[in-house]
Design a protein around this motif. Structure first.
Motif, PDB file in Angstrom:
ATOM      1  N   CYS A 157       9.756  12.037  -2.308  1.00 38.95           N
ATOM      2  CA  CYS A 157       8.500  10.362  -2.093  1.00 38.95           C
ATOM      3  C   CYS A 157       8.196  10.702  -0.716  1.00 38.95           C
ATOM      4  N   GLU A 158       7.019  11.170  -0.281  1.00 45.75           N
ATOM      5  CA  GLU A 158       5.977  10.648   0.485  1.00 45.75           C
ATOM      6  C   GLU A 158       5.887  10.048   2.060  1.00 45.75           C
ATOM      7  N   THR A 159       5.966   8.172   1.965  1.00 42.57           N
ATOM      8  CA  THR A 159       6.284   8.101   2.642  1.00 42.57           C
ATOM      9  C   THR A 159       7.058   6.866   2.363  1.00 42.57           C
ATOM     10  N   ALA A 160       7.519   6.378   3.396  1.00 37.94           N
ATOM     11  CA  ALA A 160       9.709   5.071   3.184  1.00 37.94           C
ATOM     12  C   ALA A 160       8.246   3.725   2.576  1.00 37.94           C
ATOM     13  N   HIS A 161      10.065   3.416   1.954  1.00 37.47           N
ATOM     14  CA  HIS A 161       9.713   2.423   1.738  1.00 37.47           C
ATOM     15  C   HIS A 161      10.968   1.072   1.732  1.00 37.47           C
ATOM     16  N   GLN A 164       0.627  -1.443   0.141  1.00 31.76           N
ATOM     17  CA  GLN A 164      -0.053  -0.430   0.441  1.00 31.76           C
ATOM     18  C   GLN A 164       0.651   0.996   0.165  1.00 31.76           C
ATOM     19  N   ARG A 165       2.129   0.648   0.731  1.00 31.69           N
ATOM     20  CA  ARG A 165       2.849   2.190   0.755  1.00 31.69           C
ATOM     21  C   ARG A 165       3.674   2.938  -1.007  1.00 31.69           C
ATOM     22  N   LEU A 166       3.897   1.636  -0.975  1.00 28.53           N
ATOM     23  CA  LEU A 166       3.849   1.736  -2.427  1.00 28.53           C
ATOM     24  C   LEU A 166       3.289   1.934  -4.018  1.00 28.53           C
ATOM     25  N   GLU A 167       1.809   1.480  -2.930  1.00 31.06           N
ATOM     26  CA  GLU A 167       0.779   2.192  -4.360  1.00 31.06           C
ATOM     27  C   GLU A 167       0.999   3.034  -4.144  1.00 31.06           C
ATOM     28  N   THR A 168       0.825   4.089  -3.211  1.00 29.94           N
ATOM     29  CA  THR A 168       0.751   5.693  -2.204  1.00 29.94           C
ATOM     30  C   THR A 168       2.042   6.419  -3.957  1.00 29.94           C
ATOM     31  N   GLU A 169       3.407   5.335  -4.056  1.00 33.82           N
ATOM     32  CA  GLU A 169       4.085   6.226  -4.026  1.00 33.82           C
ATOM     33  C   GLU A 169       4.044   6.013  -5.959  1.00 33.82           C
ATOM     34  N   LEU A 170       3.638   4.981  -6.069  1.00 34.02           N
ATOM     35  CA  LEU A 170       3.544   5.069  -7.968  1.00 34.02           C
ATOM     36  C   LEU A 170       2.221   5.536  -8.469  1.00 34.02           C
ATOM     37  N   VAL A 171       1.330   6.489  -8.102  1.00 38.41           N
ATOM     38  CA  VAL A 171       0.162   7.013  -8.058  1.00 38.41           C
ATOM     39  C   VAL A 171       0.963   8.491  -8.006  1.00 38.41           C
ATOM     40  N   ARG A 172       1.098   8.692  -7.408  1.00 40.92           N
ATOM     41  CA  ARG A 172       2.340   9.666  -7.556  1.00 40.92           C
ATOM     42  C   ARG A 172       2.899  10.326  -8.430  1.00 40.92           C
ATOM     43  N   ILE A 173       4.319   8.904  -8.944  1.00 39.62           N
ATOM     44  CA  ILE A 173       4.036   8.682 -10.161  1.00 39.62           C
ATOM     45  C   ILE A 173       3.992   9.385 -11.517  1.00 39.62           C
ATOM     46  N   VAL A 176       8.631  10.935 -13.857  1.00 40.77           N
ATOM     47  CA  VAL A 176       8.842   9.494 -13.470  1.00 40.77           C
ATOM     48  C   VAL A 176      10.099   9.003 -12.906  1.00 40.77           C
ATOM     49  N   LEU A 177      10.701   9.845 -14.119  1.00 43.70           N
ATOM     50  CA  LEU A 177      12.710   8.907 -14.152  1.00 43.70           C
ATOM     51  C   LEU A 177      12.878   9.929 -13.432  1.00 43.70           C
ATOM     52  N   THR A 178      12.615  11.363 -12.853  1.00 43.52           N
ATOM     53  CA  THR A 178      13.242  12.200 -11.947  1.00 43.52           C
ATOM     54  C   THR A 178      12.642  11.641 -10.750  1.00 43.52           C
ATOM     55  N   SER A 179      11.638  11.007 -10.514  1.00 43.88           N
ATOM     56  CA  SER A 179      11.377  10.419  -9.444  1.00 43.88           C
ATOM     57  C   SER A 179      11.663   9.581  -9.052  1.00 43.88           C
ATOM     58  N   LEU A 180      12.437   8.421  -9.586  1.00 43.23           N
ATOM     59  CA  LEU A 180      13.628   7.324  -9.384  1.00 43.23           C
ATOM     60  C   LEU A 180      14.309   7.644  -8.929  1.00 43.23           C
ATOM     61  N   ALA A 181      15.047   9.090  -9.580  1.00 47.64           N
ATOM     62  CA  ALA A 181      16.406   9.267  -9.405  1.00 47.64           C
ATOM     63  C   ALA A 181      16.612   9.983  -8.419  1.00 47.64           C
ATOM     64  N   GLY A 237      28.196   7.051 -11.596  1.00 45.38           N
ATOM     65  CA  GLY A 237      27.908   5.085 -10.744  1.00 45.38           C
ATOM     66  C   GLY A 237      27.465   5.353  -9.880  1.00 45.38           C
ATOM     67  N   LEU A 238      27.378   6.461  -8.240  1.00 41.96           N
ATOM     68  CA  LEU A 238      26.707   5.919  -7.163  1.00 41.96           C
ATOM     69  C   LEU A 238      24.595   6.967  -7.660  1.00 41.96           C
ATOM     70  N   ASP A 239      25.353   7.743  -7.876  1.00 39.26           N
ATOM     71  CA  ASP A 239      23.889   8.187  -9.004  1.00 39.26           C
ATOM     72  C   ASP A 239      23.033   7.367  -9.464  1.00 39.26           C
ATOM     73  N   ARG A 240      23.542   6.473 -10.290  1.00 33.93           N
ATOM     74  CA  ARG A 240      22.908   5.541 -11.018  1.00 33.93           C
ATOM     75  C   ARG A 240      22.438   4.161 -10.739  1.00 33.93           C
ATOM     76  N   LEU A 241      23.516   3.567  -9.170  1.00 31.66           N
ATOM     77  CA  LEU A 241      22.723   3.049  -8.113  1.00 31.66           C
ATOM     78  C   LEU A 241      22.043   3.352  -7.307  1.00 31.66           C
ATOM     79  N   GLY A 242      21.845   4.519  -6.840  1.00 32.26           N
ATOM     80  CA  GLY A 242      20.335   4.879  -6.381  1.00 32.26           C
ATOM     81  C   GLY A 242      18.970   4.911  -6.854  1.00 32.26           C
ATOM     82  N   PHE A 243      19.239   5.292  -8.295  1.00 31.54           N
ATOM     83  CA  PHE A 243      18.072   4.769  -9.065  1.00 31.54           C
ATOM     84  C   PHE A 243      17.650   3.194  -8.975  1.00 31.54           C
ATOM     85  N   ILE A 244      18.176   2.733  -9.248  1.00 36.73           N
ATOM     86  CA  ILE A 244      18.124   1.021  -9.286  1.00 36.73           C
ATOM     87  C   ILE A 244      17.587   0.818  -8.270  1.00 36.73           C
ATOM     88  N   LYS A 245      18.281   0.724  -7.265  1.00 38.38           N
ATOM     89  CA  LYS A 245      17.750   0.758  -5.646  1.00 38.38           C
ATOM     90  C   LYS A 245      16.676   1.460  -5.300  1.00 38.38           C
TER      91      LYS A 245
END
Lengths: 138, 138
Positions: free
Chosen positions: A134-138, A100-109, A124-129, B44-52
DNA sequence: TCTTGAACCTCTAGTTACTAGAGACGTTAG
DNA sequence: CTAACGTCTCTAGTAACTAGAGGTTCAAGA
């Protein structure tokens, strides 16, 4: 007596999986025909049904092994069975909470990106980087 | 330049996992010291953060590979990124729904058994043997 | 400069719960 | 009796790591 294919049809468990359960010691080794094919009794069919149901509920092979052991010793206390079921319930609840925490983040993204822009501006890419968005821990 | 241990400490990704990501092609092969040890740049560090972060959100290695590919081509459309994120969201929601059905059954099973009886009367065991006692599909 | 201990290297194999495929043999209906 | 389908064993593959063996390198202190 039932062939392995019949067991498979009746329970919905695939044939290689039945053989795998046998190898793992969940199913006792059945009788064989003169030509070495497995032949099961009603008891074998029932046990496979038990295993299937437990697997569908997410119990591990290890847990099922313990439950079967109890089933084979009707005089034992059922404290172990209760502990296994309760632990499985805790596990399921923890997984739900996490998802459910993941769902929250994925909806946002996903809702910030309509898929029409370019990758360089993609949320999507900005957010992953950048985890700090993120709003919640995961 | 960072050693693999430093990357591990900064991101929380274990060392063998970092090497695994490299082998899977998610991380480019870093420079090496004269003695063959890996040395990473900030990129490299940034990319690993993205993956994580993506892994924490449940994206598969395959999906992450596609997302990284987009990240490396800023001029591409982000339709793919959006599709991947949306599909991941659907996946998470389906898992939640299934786990909630399991939760219902497990509550039913576990609350009927206080762990004090004997295995022969145990509702956990009875219930697993007889699927028709279930309230929901699973 | 030397030493020592932590960090790093590669490689293989194990984990969970199956699934896929090859190549050979058994069973059964017509 | 034969064709077609069912079953046999065995090996290897899946996802995403984790563990361990046996050996090498790095960095800091004496």
């Amino acid at each position: 007596m039932f062939s392995i294919g019949t067991l498979s049809d009746r329970t919905g468990v695939k044939i290689p999986t039945i053989r795998y359960y046998e190898e793992m010691g969940l199913l006792p080794e059945p009788e064989r025909t003169a030509g070495n094919q497995r032949r099961y009794t009603q008891a074998g069919l029932d046990r496979l049904g038990f295993i299937k149901h437990a697997r569908d509920l997410g119990f591990t092979i290890e847990s099922i092994r313990a439950l079967i052991d109890l089933n084979d010793h009707p005089d034992h206390s059922c404290a172990t069975a209760n502990a296994i079921a309760t632990s499985q319930l805790d596990d399921v609840r923890a997984k739900i909470a996490r998802l459910q925490r993941l769902e929250t983040e994925l909806v946002r993204i996903a809702t910030h990106c309509d898929g029409k822009g370019r990758a360089s501006d993609c949320y999507v890419l900005t957010s992953l980087a950048d985890h700090s968005l993120c709003e919640t821990a995961h």
